[in-house]
Design an enzyme around this catalytic site. Sequence first.
Site, PDB file in Angstrom:
ATOM      1  N   TYR A 147      -2.289  -1.056  10.479  1.00 33.20           N
ATOM      2  CA  TYR A 147      -2.073  -1.181   8.946  1.00 33.20           C
ATOM      3  C   TYR A 147      -0.864  -0.855   8.421  1.00 33.20           C
ATOM      4  CZ  TYR A 147      -3.952  -1.172   3.825  1.00 33.20           C
ATOM      5  OH  TYR A 147      -4.196  -1.209   2.429  1.00 33.20           O
ATOM      6  N   SER A 154       0.861  -1.222   0.012  1.00 33.51           N
ATOM      7  CA  SER A 154      -0.047  -0.006  -0.018  1.00 33.51           C
ATOM      8  C   SER A 154       1.005   1.382  -0.080  1.00 33.51           C
ATOM      9  CB  SER A 154      -0.784  -0.068   1.090  1.00 33.51           C
ATOM     10  OG  SER A 154      -1.498   1.371   1.383  1.00 33.51           O
TER      11      SER A 154
HETATM   12  P1  NAD Z   1     -11.284  -5.887  -0.641  1.00 30.57           P
HETATM   13  O1  NAD Z   1     -12.023  -5.918   0.749  1.00 30.57           O
HETATM   14  O2  NAD Z   1     -12.258  -6.031  -1.676  1.00 30.57           O
HETATM   15  O3  NAD Z   1     -10.671  -7.506  -0.669  1.00 30.57           O
HETATM   16  C1  NAD Z   1      -9.859  -8.027   0.249  1.00 30.57           C
HETATM   17  C2  NAD Z   1     -10.123  -9.711   0.064  1.00 30.57           C
HETATM   18  O4  NAD Z   1      -9.380 -10.205   1.167  1.00 30.57           O
HETATM   19  C3  NAD Z   1     -11.362 -10.258  -0.126  1.00 30.57           C
HETATM   20  O5  NAD Z   1     -11.352 -11.282  -1.100  1.00 30.57           O
HETATM   21  C4  NAD Z   1     -11.493 -10.786   1.352  1.00 30.57           C
HETATM   22  O6  NAD Z   1     -12.294 -12.058   1.370  1.00 30.57           O
HETATM   23  C5  NAD Z   1      -9.836 -11.239   1.608  1.00 30.57           C
HETATM   24  N1  NAD Z   1      -9.456 -11.440   2.990  1.00 30.57           N
HETATM   25  C6  NAD Z   1      -9.965 -10.682   4.084  1.00 30.57           C
HETATM   26  N2  NAD Z   1      -9.541 -11.137   5.066  1.00 30.57           N
HETATM   27  C7  NAD Z   1      -9.229 -12.583   4.860  1.00 30.57           C
HETATM   28  C8  NAD Z   1      -8.824 -13.696   5.653  1.00 30.57           C
HETATM   29  N3  NAD Z   1      -8.858 -13.513   7.049  1.00 30.57           N
HETATM   30  N4  NAD Z   1      -8.769 -14.947   5.060  1.00 30.57           N
HETATM   31  C9  NAD Z   1      -8.768 -14.909   3.491  1.00 30.57           C
HETATM   32  N5  NAD Z   1      -8.986 -13.910   2.851  1.00 30.57           N
HETATM   33  C10 NAD Z   1      -9.620 -12.802   3.707  1.00 30.57           C
HETATM   34  O7  NAD Z   1     -10.235  -5.042  -0.845  1.00 30.57           O
HETATM   35  P2  NAD Z   1      -9.129  -4.778  -1.699  1.00 30.57           P
HETATM   36  O8  NAD Z   1      -8.822  -3.105  -1.732  1.00 30.57           O
HETATM   37  O9  NAD Z   1      -9.036  -5.363  -2.854  1.00 30.57           O
HETATM   38  O10 NAD Z   1      -7.851  -5.108  -0.967  1.00 30.57           O
HETATM   39  C11 NAD Z   1      -6.804  -5.899  -1.374  1.00 30.57           C
HETATM   40  C12 NAD Z   1      -5.335  -5.686  -1.208  1.00 30.57           C
HETATM   41  O11 NAD Z   1      -5.069  -4.333  -1.381  1.00 30.57           O
HETATM   42  C13 NAD Z   1      -5.374  -5.576   0.726  1.00 30.57           C
HETATM   43  O12 NAD Z   1      -3.911  -6.207   1.038  1.00 30.57           O
HETATM   44  C14 NAD Z   1      -5.336  -4.160   0.735  1.00 30.57           C
HETATM   45  O13 NAD Z   1      -4.629  -3.927   2.019  1.00 30.57           O
HETATM   46  C15 NAD Z   1      -4.573  -3.372  -0.388  1.00 30.57           C
HETATM   47  N6  NAD Z   1      -4.710  -1.986  -0.695  1.00 30.57           N
HETATM   48  C16 NAD Z   1      -6.047  -1.648  -1.024  1.00 30.57           C
HETATM   49  C17 NAD Z   1      -6.241  -0.120  -1.395  1.00 30.57           C
HETATM   50  C18 NAD Z   1      -7.490   0.269  -1.726  1.00 30.57           C
HETATM   51  O14 NAD Z   1      -7.523   1.538  -1.728  1.00 30.57           O
HETATM   52  N7  NAD Z   1      -8.385  -0.561  -1.804  1.00 30.57           N
HETATM   53  C19 NAD Z   1      -5.087   0.639  -1.247  1.00 30.57           C
HETATM   54  C20 NAD Z   1      -3.719  -0.060  -0.837  1.00 30.57           C
HETATM   55  C21 NAD Z   1      -3.530  -1.406  -0.719  1.00 30.57           C
END
Ligand code: NAD
Length: 257
Positions: free
Chosen positions: A151, A138
Amino acid sequence: MAKTVLITGSTSGIGLATAKLFAAEGYNIGFNGLEPNGAEIAAEVAAEYKVDYLFSSANMLHSEEIKTLVQSTLVKFGKIDVLINNAGIQFVSPVEDFPEEKWNDIININLTAAFIATKAVWPSMKANKFGRILNVASAHGLIASPFKSAYVAAKHGIVGFTKVMALEGGLLGITCNAVCPGYVFTPIVEKQIGAQMELNNMTRQEVIEKIFLKEHAVKEFIPVETIASTILYLCDSPASATITGIAMPLDAGWTAH
Ligand code: NAD
């Protein structure tokens, strides 16, 4: 023989968009996630792109489930070419109120699970003299924001872990990189809106404009496809074979400040 990618947290958001791009390239897909309809989502993507797949709801909080996920993917497809450690959660709170349980969950899901999965997949990648490991970090792996202690700690941690794996994998045909997205409008962001409204006494629109997009030089959410296509490049392109150990900002200019 088709290549195989295992993507944690791939039944939503960034992971799902990435799974679709790899499927379009003909990869076997190892899907994982906790969405209640995860099995249907995985089946639909596999049918649309006519690829082989596996779905597992392995919980990233439990190391035995992570190891089983890796082993069952290896058994089904014979190898894992690409591992994408993507599953993640968020929790927003001032440090004095931050529940220890939430701290532990965030560190375990966003950081420790990547170590467990990498350790489990490493011997087979080493034997194959090929592997691509991609950690979804991130912008919060590079800089901080208030109320996100766990985080930011986990994401800085995974950037460090990425660099160590790059050094260990360099002579083994294994690369390890991280991407560092800014705000991408997925459920993990949607779920923060309520807490940020309360913490900052703001409307939903104010949270979007004054918190989420405030530091983006380009005042837009980053499309999931931007993250997914960069991941595909780092893991699949012959041109990226010597790129390793990086933490690439994909943050609309946020960390350029
Ligand atoms: P999201 O909530 O759409 O997806 C997260 C996924 O992780 C989901 O499929 C969820 O079921 C899975 N997950 C959560 N806890 C879990 C567990 N205990 N066991 C198995 N699976 C689990 O969010 P996203 O935005 O797609 O996030 C994906 C990655 O991107 C994350 O690591 C997040 O920190 C990172 N990220 C997101 C953003 C943003 O702005 N969306 C920015 C920077 C980084």
